[in-house]
Design a protein around this motif. Structure first.
Motif, PDB file in Angstrom:
ATOM      1  N   LYS A   1       0.801  -1.459  -0.080  1.00  0.00           N
ATOM      2  CA  LYS A   1      -0.034   0.058  -0.077  1.00  0.00           C
ATOM      3  C   LYS A   1       0.791   1.289   0.039  1.00  0.00           C
ATOM      4  CE  LYS A   1      -0.688   0.138   4.998  1.00  0.00           C
ATOM      5  NZ  LYS A   1       0.173  -0.894   5.251  1.00  0.00           N
ATOM      6  N   VAL A   2       0.484   2.524  -0.495  1.00  0.00           N
ATOM      7  CA  VAL A   2       1.039   3.635  -0.427  1.00  0.00           C
ATOM      8  C   VAL A   2       1.657   3.874   0.921  1.00  0.00           C
ATOM      9  CG1 VAL A   2       0.859   5.926  -0.660  1.00  0.00           C
ATOM     10  CG2 VAL A   2      -0.331   4.671  -2.155  1.00  0.00           C
ATOM     11  N   GLY A   3       2.940   4.112   0.806  1.00  0.00           N
ATOM     12  CA  GLY A   3       3.524   4.337   2.323  1.00  0.00           C
ATOM     13  C   GLY A   3       4.639   3.485   2.740  1.00  0.00           C
ATOM     14  N   ASP A   4       4.551   2.223   2.218  1.00  0.00           N
ATOM     15  CA  ASP A   4       5.000   1.086   2.525  1.00  0.00           C
ATOM     16  C   ASP A   4       6.690   1.294   2.050  1.00  0.00           C
ATOM     17  OD1 ASP A   4       2.934  -0.020   3.694  1.00  0.00           O
ATOM     18  OD2 ASP A   4       2.949  -1.652   1.811  1.00  0.00           O
ATOM     19  N   GLU A   5       7.423   0.620   3.088  1.00  0.00           N
ATOM     20  CA  GLU A   5       9.046   0.820   2.572  1.00  0.00           C
ATOM     21  C   GLU A   5       9.066  -0.473   2.061  1.00  0.00           C
ATOM     22  OE1 GLU A   5      11.560   2.829   3.014  1.00  0.00           O
ATOM     23  OE2 GLU A   5      10.399   4.381   4.164  1.00  0.00           O
ATOM     24  N   VAL A   6       9.787  -0.499   0.603  1.00  0.00           N
ATOM     25  CA  VAL A   6      10.042  -1.556   0.118  1.00  0.00           C
ATOM     26  C   VAL A   6      11.417  -1.730  -0.823  1.00  0.00           C
ATOM     27  CG1 VAL A   6       7.646  -1.992  -0.698  1.00  0.00           C
ATOM     28  CG2 VAL A   6       8.942  -0.770  -2.117  1.00  0.00           C
ATOM     29  N   GLY A   7      11.782  -2.983  -1.059  1.00  0.00           N
ATOM     30  CA  GLY A   7      13.162  -3.046  -1.896  1.00  0.00           C
ATOM     31  C   GLY A   7      12.971  -3.002  -3.229  1.00  0.00           C
ATOM     32  N   ILE A   8      13.859  -2.558  -4.149  1.00  0.00           N
ATOM     33  CA  ILE A   8      13.946  -2.562  -5.589  1.00  0.00           C
ATOM     34  C   ILE A   8      15.110  -3.407  -6.310  1.00  0.00           C
ATOM     35  CG2 ILE A   8      14.235  -1.113  -7.489  1.00  0.00           C
ATOM     36  CD1 ILE A   8      11.458  -0.543  -6.422  1.00  0.00           C
ATOM     37  N   GLY A   9      14.652  -4.272  -7.118  1.00  0.00           N
ATOM     38  CA  GLY A   9      15.856  -4.988  -7.484  1.00  0.00           C
ATOM     39  C   GLY A   9      15.471  -5.475  -9.008  1.00  0.00           C
ATOM     40  N   TRP A  10      16.537  -6.050  -9.689  1.00  0.00           N
ATOM     41  CA  TRP A  10      16.305  -6.719 -11.142  1.00  0.00           C
ATOM     42  C   TRP A  10      17.277  -7.535 -11.393  1.00  0.00           C
ATOM     43  CZ3 TRP A  10      17.376  -1.382  -9.808  1.00  0.00           C
ATOM     44  CH2 TRP A  10      18.633  -1.129 -10.123  1.00  0.00           C
ATOM     45  N   ASN A  11      17.082  -8.310 -12.304  1.00  0.00           N
ATOM     46  CA  ASN A  11      18.062  -9.117 -12.801  1.00  0.00           C
ATOM     47  C   ASN A  11      19.111  -8.591 -13.344  1.00  0.00           C
ATOM     48  OD1 ASN A  11      19.379 -11.181 -14.458  1.00  0.00           O
ATOM     49  ND2 ASN A  11      17.409 -12.251 -14.766  1.00  0.00           N
ATOM     50  N   ARG A  12      20.387  -8.972 -12.972  1.00  0.00           N
ATOM     51  CA  ARG A  12      21.638  -8.200 -13.562  1.00  0.00           C
ATOM     52  C   ARG A  12      21.643  -8.164 -15.242  1.00  0.00           C
ATOM     53  NH1 ARG A  12      27.597  -8.917 -12.453  1.00  0.00           N
ATOM     54  NH2 ARG A  12      26.886  -9.029 -10.390  1.00  0.00           N
ATOM     55  N   ASN A  13      21.040  -9.174 -15.781  1.00  0.00           N
ATOM     56  CA  ASN A  13      21.231  -9.088 -17.140  1.00  0.00           C
ATOM     57  C   ASN A  13      20.144  -8.126 -17.934  1.00  0.00           C
ATOM     58  OD1 ASN A  13      23.210 -10.911 -17.689  1.00  0.00           O
ATOM     59  ND2 ASN A  13      21.783 -12.640 -17.367  1.00  0.00           N
ATOM     60  N   LYS A  14      19.138  -7.900 -17.255  1.00  0.00           N
ATOM     61  CA  LYS A  14      18.164  -6.795 -17.632  1.00  0.00           C
ATOM     62  C   LYS A  14      18.587  -5.288 -17.615  1.00  0.00           C
ATOM     63  CE  LYS A  14      15.309 -10.114 -18.594  1.00  0.00           C
ATOM     64  NZ  LYS A  14      15.417 -10.607 -20.099  1.00  0.00           N
ATOM     65  N   ALA A  15      19.719  -5.254 -16.996  1.00  0.00           N
ATOM     66  CA  ALA A  15      20.083  -3.629 -16.783  1.00  0.00           C
ATOM     67  C   ALA A  15      21.405  -3.240 -17.541  1.00  0.00           C
ATOM     68  CB  ALA A  15      20.501  -3.254 -15.275  1.00  0.00           C
ATOM     69  N   LYS A  16      21.329  -2.210 -18.254  1.00  0.00           N
ATOM     70  CA  LYS A  16      22.539  -1.889 -19.184  1.00  0.00           C
ATOM     71  C   LYS A  16      23.110  -0.545 -18.637  1.00  0.00           C
ATOM     72  CE  LYS A  16      23.779  -1.467 -23.555  1.00  0.00           C
ATOM     73  NZ  LYS A  16      23.408  -1.482 -25.200  1.00  0.00           N
ATOM     74  N   VAL A  17      24.289  -0.278 -18.836  1.00  0.00           N
ATOM     75  CA  VAL A  17      25.074   0.726 -18.487  1.00  0.00           C
ATOM     76  C   VAL A  17      25.578   1.682 -19.613  1.00  0.00           C
ATOM     77  CG1 VAL A  17      27.107   1.606 -17.117  1.00  0.00           C
ATOM     78  CG2 VAL A  17      26.010  -0.553 -16.457  1.00  0.00           C
TER      79      VAL A  17
END
Lengths: 347, 361
Positions: free
Chosen positions: B330-346
């Protein structure tokens, strides 16, 4: 605002109507010293200048004055339109509420209709009662028929030339909107519409008589003069119509393999046909009814409106009235056609 | 068809600034870009309706740069279809063949098969204004096909239709092009449309082609943060490359937070920006994620819920969660954010700043 300019220009330049009205009031041919408007004075002097060439400079002066005045007034009017803002944003709740209901709207509508009837329609058609009640005079229709034929020949030739030369110019103006030249042409093409036709006619007469000093073909001169002030009507109408058509139609036609001429003929022309016809009919009726410019170019011209003016000057009212009725009927028929064509337009 | 170094300026706007593009035979190519990127100008240059200031247009090896539109056999379908209002459907369809003086018999045959193809047989004598939007579109298509064009140029062909019809017609248009073996250039600003329909997508920005590739390539292998964001919307993390080897790389921000990404050519220590598609960004438990923040907003989108998470010092990260997960957060929750390494590009950090790079106008 366009309406205001048109009214102003038309009134400033009207010759035939003024002469007839004044001559009828006086009950005789107008002479110098009578109440005059610019165009009637030009007509009168032009008439006299045939026997008395010393009047030509004075004639030029009045013509130039009228032309300059017309342009200055047009400019002023445009400035007024741009600068003076009517207090559109302000509201006056109580008086506006009062004026919006009850008797006032009815009063407004009925006075508008009454005005149309009393000032515009009844006087215009009063002539019918005259013919019905007046005593038939010894009528010689020959000259009038001749004059009518000349008028029709002139009007047809004028319309044809207007169309053939006006449509290309209109296409150029409408399709090069951003170009300087096109913008300038767009303004310039209106000038003959605003300049009093009598003054314009005199100027045209001077111009063409330099080229053809003997006036060997007066009908040609009249045609040339009429083209000058009917041409803008065709151009105006066609420019408006072409601008209303999305250029994508013609572009698509081109990519489908049509040459520019084919795409005009097959695609654009059918879409603006109504406006072209409307312009043509306006030019035709304008030429048919013109007195001032005709007289200013050729003093002894023999077109229908000039003939009617002469009849009035000679106090042949019955014949004049009949001739008027015939012209009114012809104009009415053209008006009906005009309405039909403009309504049929599909864009 | 090849465009080489096309430049076109309109008083103060440069609509084409060195366009380079090759369209292959029988290919369905989408020109995708934001409004005002110069897509329509590119199309008009191909059609011959706009003559470029510089550069050349080649059809096969023929230079057609200044050839009139009617001699190119490249038919343009404008956004509004431009069906000729004074002609019936049949006359519209036969406009091209008429101009080419095709025999009456052939025209008749052509008309029957084309109207059948676009399912307008019963409307042959209708006028365009009597047709629905979808019918108008199909009629315009039939008219274009009737001239058997070498290339069909479509300017936002589905834009004027309502959403449902637009999606149905995507499939229809594509399969029609495939059946007839047409070469199509389709201009659109709708990335979904381009991804679904195109054999190849050319991304246009500020009068240049920034990337050409299959839908998978431009989606998965964007050449710049702009493409990463414009095709499929991305989240961005700015930092410096902390380490990089053939297995992967790490980007570290000023607070020492490190996130994983694919291997990169950007040298270690250089300022960089990491991009990960919104669709590949996951909401995780706070403890296991490298980044965490507070849920700022949740938007119900039907099959998925769009979640915006505000991460301190980074900005907003978005994610899509299945509808069935909606109740977990719900709005206001503290959450983590992550992704699969192969999906991120630099990417190297853009010269004009990230905000400038992502601007779409």
């Amino acid at each position: 605002m366009t309406g205001a300019i048109l009214c102003f220009a038309r009134s400033l330049s009207e010759t035939g109507g003024t002469i007839i009205a004044l001559a009828t009031l006086y009950g005789r041919r107008m002479v110098e010293g009578d109440f005059q408007t610019g165009p009637t004075l030009i007509g009168l002097w032009k008439d006299a200048s045939v026997t008395d060439p010393s009047l030509v400079p004075a004639l030029s002066f009045v013509s130039i004055l009228l032309i300059i005045l017309a342009l200055v007034l047009l400019l002023l009017l445009k400035l007024v339109i741009i600068k003076v803002r009517l207090p559109m944003r302000k509201v006056w709740p109580t008086p506006e509420k009062l004026l919006s209901r009850g008797l006032f709207p009815k009063l407004k509508d009925s006075s508008a209709v009454l005005f149309l009837l009393l000032i515009v329609l009844v006087p215009s058609f009063f002539i019918f009662t005259y013919v019905l009640t007046g005593s038939p005079a010894q009528a010689d229709w020959g000259p009038f028929v001749d004059a009518l034929v000349i008028s029709f020949v002139v009007a047809s030739a004028v319309t044809l030339i207007d169309l053939v030369t006006g449509i290309p110019l209109a296409l150029y103006i409408a399709k090069n909107r951003s170009g300087r030249l096109s913008q300038m042409l767009d303004v310039l093409v209106n000038v003959p519409l605003i300049v009093p036709t009598a003054a314009l006619g005199f100027s045209l007469g001077l111009f063409w008589s330099n080229i053809d000093p003997n006036a060997s073909a007066p009908i040609l001169l009249i045609i040339l003069a009429h083209i000058a002030f009917t041409y803008p009507l065709v151009v105006r109408n066609v420019v408006g119509a072409v601008e209303g058509v999305d250029p994508a139609f013609e572009e698509t036609a081109r990519t489908l393999g049509a040459r520019p001429l084919q795409s005009f003929r097959r695609v654009l022309f059918p879409m603006i046909k109504g406006s072209i016809l409307a312009g043509a009919i306006m030019a035709f009726t304008r030429s048919l009814g013109e007195t001032g410019a005709t007289l200013a170019v050729v003093a002894n011209a023999n077109t229908a409106p000039v003939y009617i003016v002469d009849l009035v000057n000679e106090q042949s009212y019955y014949l004049a009235a009949m001739a008027c009725i015939i012209l009114i009927i012809i104009s009415y028929v053209f008006m009906l056609l005009l309405r039909r064509f403009t309504r049929e337009e599909v864009v | 068809m090849t465009l080489r170094g096309i430049v076109k300026r309109f008083s103060d706007v440069t609509a084409a600034d060195g366009l380079e593009l090759t369209v292959n035979d029988h290919e369905y190519l989408c020109l995708l870009g934001p409004t005002g990127a110069g897509k329509t100008t590119a199309l008009r240059v191909m059609a011959g309706l706009t003559v470029p200031d510089e550069g050349t247009v080649l059809f096969d090896d023929r230079d057609v740069t200044s050839l009139e539109p009617e001699k190119r056999n490249a038919v343009l379908l404008s956004q509004t279809y431009s069906l000729f209002p004074t002609m019936t459907v049949a006359d519209n369809v036969l406009f091209g063949p008429d101009i080419r003086k095709v025999s009456d018999q052939d025209k008749e045959q052509m008309l029957v098969s084309l109207l059948d193809l676009v399912r307008l047989t019963s409307r042959a004598d209708s006028y365009p204004r009597e047709l629905s939007g979808g019918m108008q579109q199909r009629c315009a298509l039939a008219r274009a096909i009737a001239t058997s064009p070498d290339v069909l140029l479509l300017d936002e062909p589905l834009r004027a239709l309502d959403a449902r019809l637009r999606i149905d017609l995507r499939r229809e248009l594509k399969s029609l092009a495939q059946t007839l073996g047409l070469t199509v250039v389709h201009v659109t600003h709708d990335q979904d449309e381009a991804l679904v329909m195109a054999d190849r997508i050319a991304i246009v920005r500020a009068g240049r082609i920034v990337q050409v590739g299959t839908p998978e390539e431009v989606f998965n292998e964007p050449v710049s943060p702009f493409v990463a964001n414009f095709v499929g919307q991305s989240n961005f993390f700015i930092g410096t490359v902390a380490c990089s080897d053939p297995n992967g790389s790490m980007v570290e921000d000023q607070f020492g937070r490190r996130v994983k990404a694919r291997p990169t050519d950007v040298p270690v220590g250089q300022k960089a920006v990491l991009a990960v598609k919104v669709g590949h960004t996951h909401i995780l438990k706070r403890e296991v994620a490298p980044l965490h923040g507070r849920i700022e907003r949740m938007l119900f989108e039907g099959r998925v819920v769009h979640v915006d998470v505000q991460i301190e010092g980074v900005g907003r990260f978005s994610s899509k969660i299945p509808m069935s997960y909606q109740g977990r957060y719900k709005v206001g929750d503290e959450v983590g954010i992550g992704w699969n390494r192969n999906k991120a590009k630099v990417f190297p950090y853009p010269e004009g700043g990230l905000e400038n790079e992502l601007k779409v106008d």
